[in-house]
Write a protein that holds these residues in place. Structure first.
Motif, short mmCIF file in Angstrom:
data_model
loop_
_atom_site.label_atom_id
_atom_site.label_comp_id
_atom_site.label_asym_id
_atom_site.label_seq_id
_atom_site.Cartn_x
_atom_site.Cartn_y
_atom_site.Cartn_z
N MET A 152 0.80 -1.22 0.00
CA MET A 152 0.00 0.00 0.00
C MET A 152 0.84 1.28 0.00
N ALA A 153 2.12 1.09 0.27
CA ALA A 153 2.99 2.27 0.21
C ALA A 153 2.89 2.86 -1.18
N VAL A 154 3.06 4.13 -1.29
CA VAL A 154 2.84 4.76 -2.58
C VAL A 154 4.13 5.21 -3.23
N THR A 155 5.20 5.14 -2.50
CA THR A 155 6.41 5.71 -3.07
C THR A 155 7.63 4.92 -2.67
N GLU A 156 8.75 5.43 -3.06
CA GLU A 156 10.01 4.81 -2.73
C GLU A 156 10.90 5.88 -2.15
N SER A 157 11.54 5.57 -1.04
CA SER A 157 12.45 6.55 -0.47
C SER A 157 13.83 6.30 -1.05
N VAL A 158 14.60 7.33 -1.13
CA VAL A 158 15.92 7.23 -1.71
C VAL A 158 16.92 7.68 -0.66
N PRO A 159 17.77 6.75 -0.20
CA PRO A 159 18.73 7.10 0.83
C PRO A 159 19.38 8.45 0.60
N GLY A 192 18.03 2.13 -7.72
CA GLY A 192 16.95 1.74 -6.82
C GLY A 192 16.70 0.25 -6.74
N PRO A 215 16.65 -3.08 -5.06
CA PRO A 215 16.82 -3.46 -3.66
C PRO A 215 17.97 -4.45 -3.53
N ASP A 268 12.09 -1.17 -15.60
CA ASP A 268 11.68 -0.47 -14.40
C ASP A 268 12.31 0.92 -14.32
N ARG A 307 10.52 4.59 -14.36
CA ARG A 307 10.72 5.57 -13.30
C ARG A 307 11.21 6.90 -13.85
N GLU A 324 8.22 8.61 -15.10
CA GLU A 324 7.43 9.08 -13.96
C GLU A 324 8.00 10.38 -13.41
N THR A 367 23.05 4.90 -1.80
CA THR A 367 21.87 4.85 -2.64
C THR A 367 20.60 5.12 -1.86
N GLU A 368 19.50 5.00 -2.53
CA GLU A 368 18.22 5.23 -1.91
C GLU A 368 17.33 4.06 -2.29
N SER A 369 16.63 3.54 -1.32
CA SER A 369 15.72 2.45 -1.63
C SER A 369 14.38 3.04 -2.00
N VAL A 370 13.67 2.32 -2.81
CA VAL A 370 12.39 2.82 -3.27
C VAL A 370 11.33 1.79 -2.89
N PRO A 371 10.41 2.19 -1.99
CA PRO A 371 9.40 1.22 -1.55
C PRO A 371 8.81 0.41 -2.69
N ALA A 416 6.07 -0.95 -3.26
CA ALA A 416 4.73 -0.64 -3.75
C ALA A 416 4.78 0.33 -4.93
N LEU A 417 5.64 1.30 -4.83
CA LEU A 417 5.71 2.28 -5.89
C LEU A 417 6.20 1.64 -7.17
N GLY A 445 -4.68 5.50 -3.33
CA GLY A 445 -3.75 4.37 -3.33
C GLY A 445 -2.96 4.27 -2.04
N ARG A 474 6.29 12.69 -3.02
CA ARG A 474 6.80 11.40 -2.55
C ARG A 474 7.33 10.57 -3.71
N LEU A 475 6.57 10.62 -4.80
CA LEU A 475 6.92 9.86 -5.99
C LEU A 475 8.31 10.24 -6.50
#
Lengths: 150, 150
Positions: free
Chosen positions: A1-8, A85, A87, A118, A122, A125, B4-8, B10-11, B39, B82-83
């Motif tokens: 359900m998360a909507v986004t991705e965080s970026v370190p 990105g 994982p 992917d 992105r 996006e 780096t940054e991780s991206v949840p 779900a996104l 969402g 967030r995106l």
DNA sequence: TAGAGAGTTCGAGTGCACTCCAGGCAAGCG
DNA sequence: CGCTTGCCTGGAGTGCACTCGAACTCTCTA
């Protein structure tokens, strides 16, 4: 359900004071040299090895790690994957395929192709979101000019 | 030192079965309607409010949330932020500026402009990495063809 | 030969962004 | 009237990717 991705944060804020070329012509680097070269912390390098993301690093007789140029190449490549990105679990999967040998080239190509799709998605996006940002920023700038004038 | 940054997930994986238009012509939506529309999970919506990311949501006499179209607009915009990988802390900062009123439009424009630069930089970075992926994939494909033929 | 400095392990701790749970309330239905 | 459904709260739990700490070894320099 998360909507986004965080970026370190590091990836985002990083100021590249990292040397672009290898420490020197040798093929034996200590962990701190590799840390300086790659921008990863020594903690992270050891952790990568622990979780199986490094394909066996040489040791001195007293147990210290000595990274080779091949190791540096590998770190460079998975660094790219991280940057896009992927994982750690995905990189692990890739590392396992590499370990299994030549008969996995097909699977590896597949994995990377999926990831490339992917990344392309992105990029599209992000580009779409740039428009929204432009629009908002223009609004604010217009509002400011009104304030200055009126 | 993170690189780096991780991206949840779900996104990345999201299949957009989410309606593109508002539930209907009303201006009063329950939390689950908003969840379906945005969402986001109902948990996340409540959490956003808890941490101060929502600009006061109406309540019924019995305490249930009723989101307005304005709330939906807001969620849409911070969803975009967030995106693009803006951390929640950054969105919080932005939300605070909005709360403070019109005299912060300059600061808001600055914040968004900085973020836009960041997004542009990341797009360039991703595009650069695409080349590396292409190169690797081509290598693998060539290797596979060799195996098939030879 | 003593101390500094760089390396080692393994397990615990951190920060972020959710995500879930227990326990409870209110409305609608058979 | 009881049941189901949907909502509420505050706090605890989760997963990821590191990041750090404690206790120890090895090498080098003063």
């Amino acid at each position: 359900m998360a909507v986004t991705e965080s970026v370190p944060t590091a990836l985002r804020v990083v100021d590249r004071t990292i040397p672009d070329r290898r420490p020197d012509g040798r093929d034996q680097y200590t962990i701190s040299e590799v840390a300086a070269y790659t921008g990863l912390s020594v903690h992270t390098l050891r952790w990568y090895e622990r979780i199986g993301l490094m394909p066996h690093v040489d040791r001195t007789s007293t147990g210290q790690r000595r990274f080779s140029n091949k190791d540096l190449d590998w770190l460079g490549f998975i660094g790219k994957l991280r940057l896009t990105g992927m994982p750690v679990a995905g990189m692990l999967e890739y590392a396992d395929l590499v370990r299994q040998g030549d008969e996995t080239v097909g699977a590896r190509a597949e994995l990377l192709t999926a990831h490339r799709d992917d990344v392309r998605r992105r990029i599209a996006e992000l580009q779409g979101t740039l428009d929204v940002l432009d629009w908002k920023i223009n609004l604010y700038d217009a509002a400011e000019r009104r304030t200055e004038v009126g």
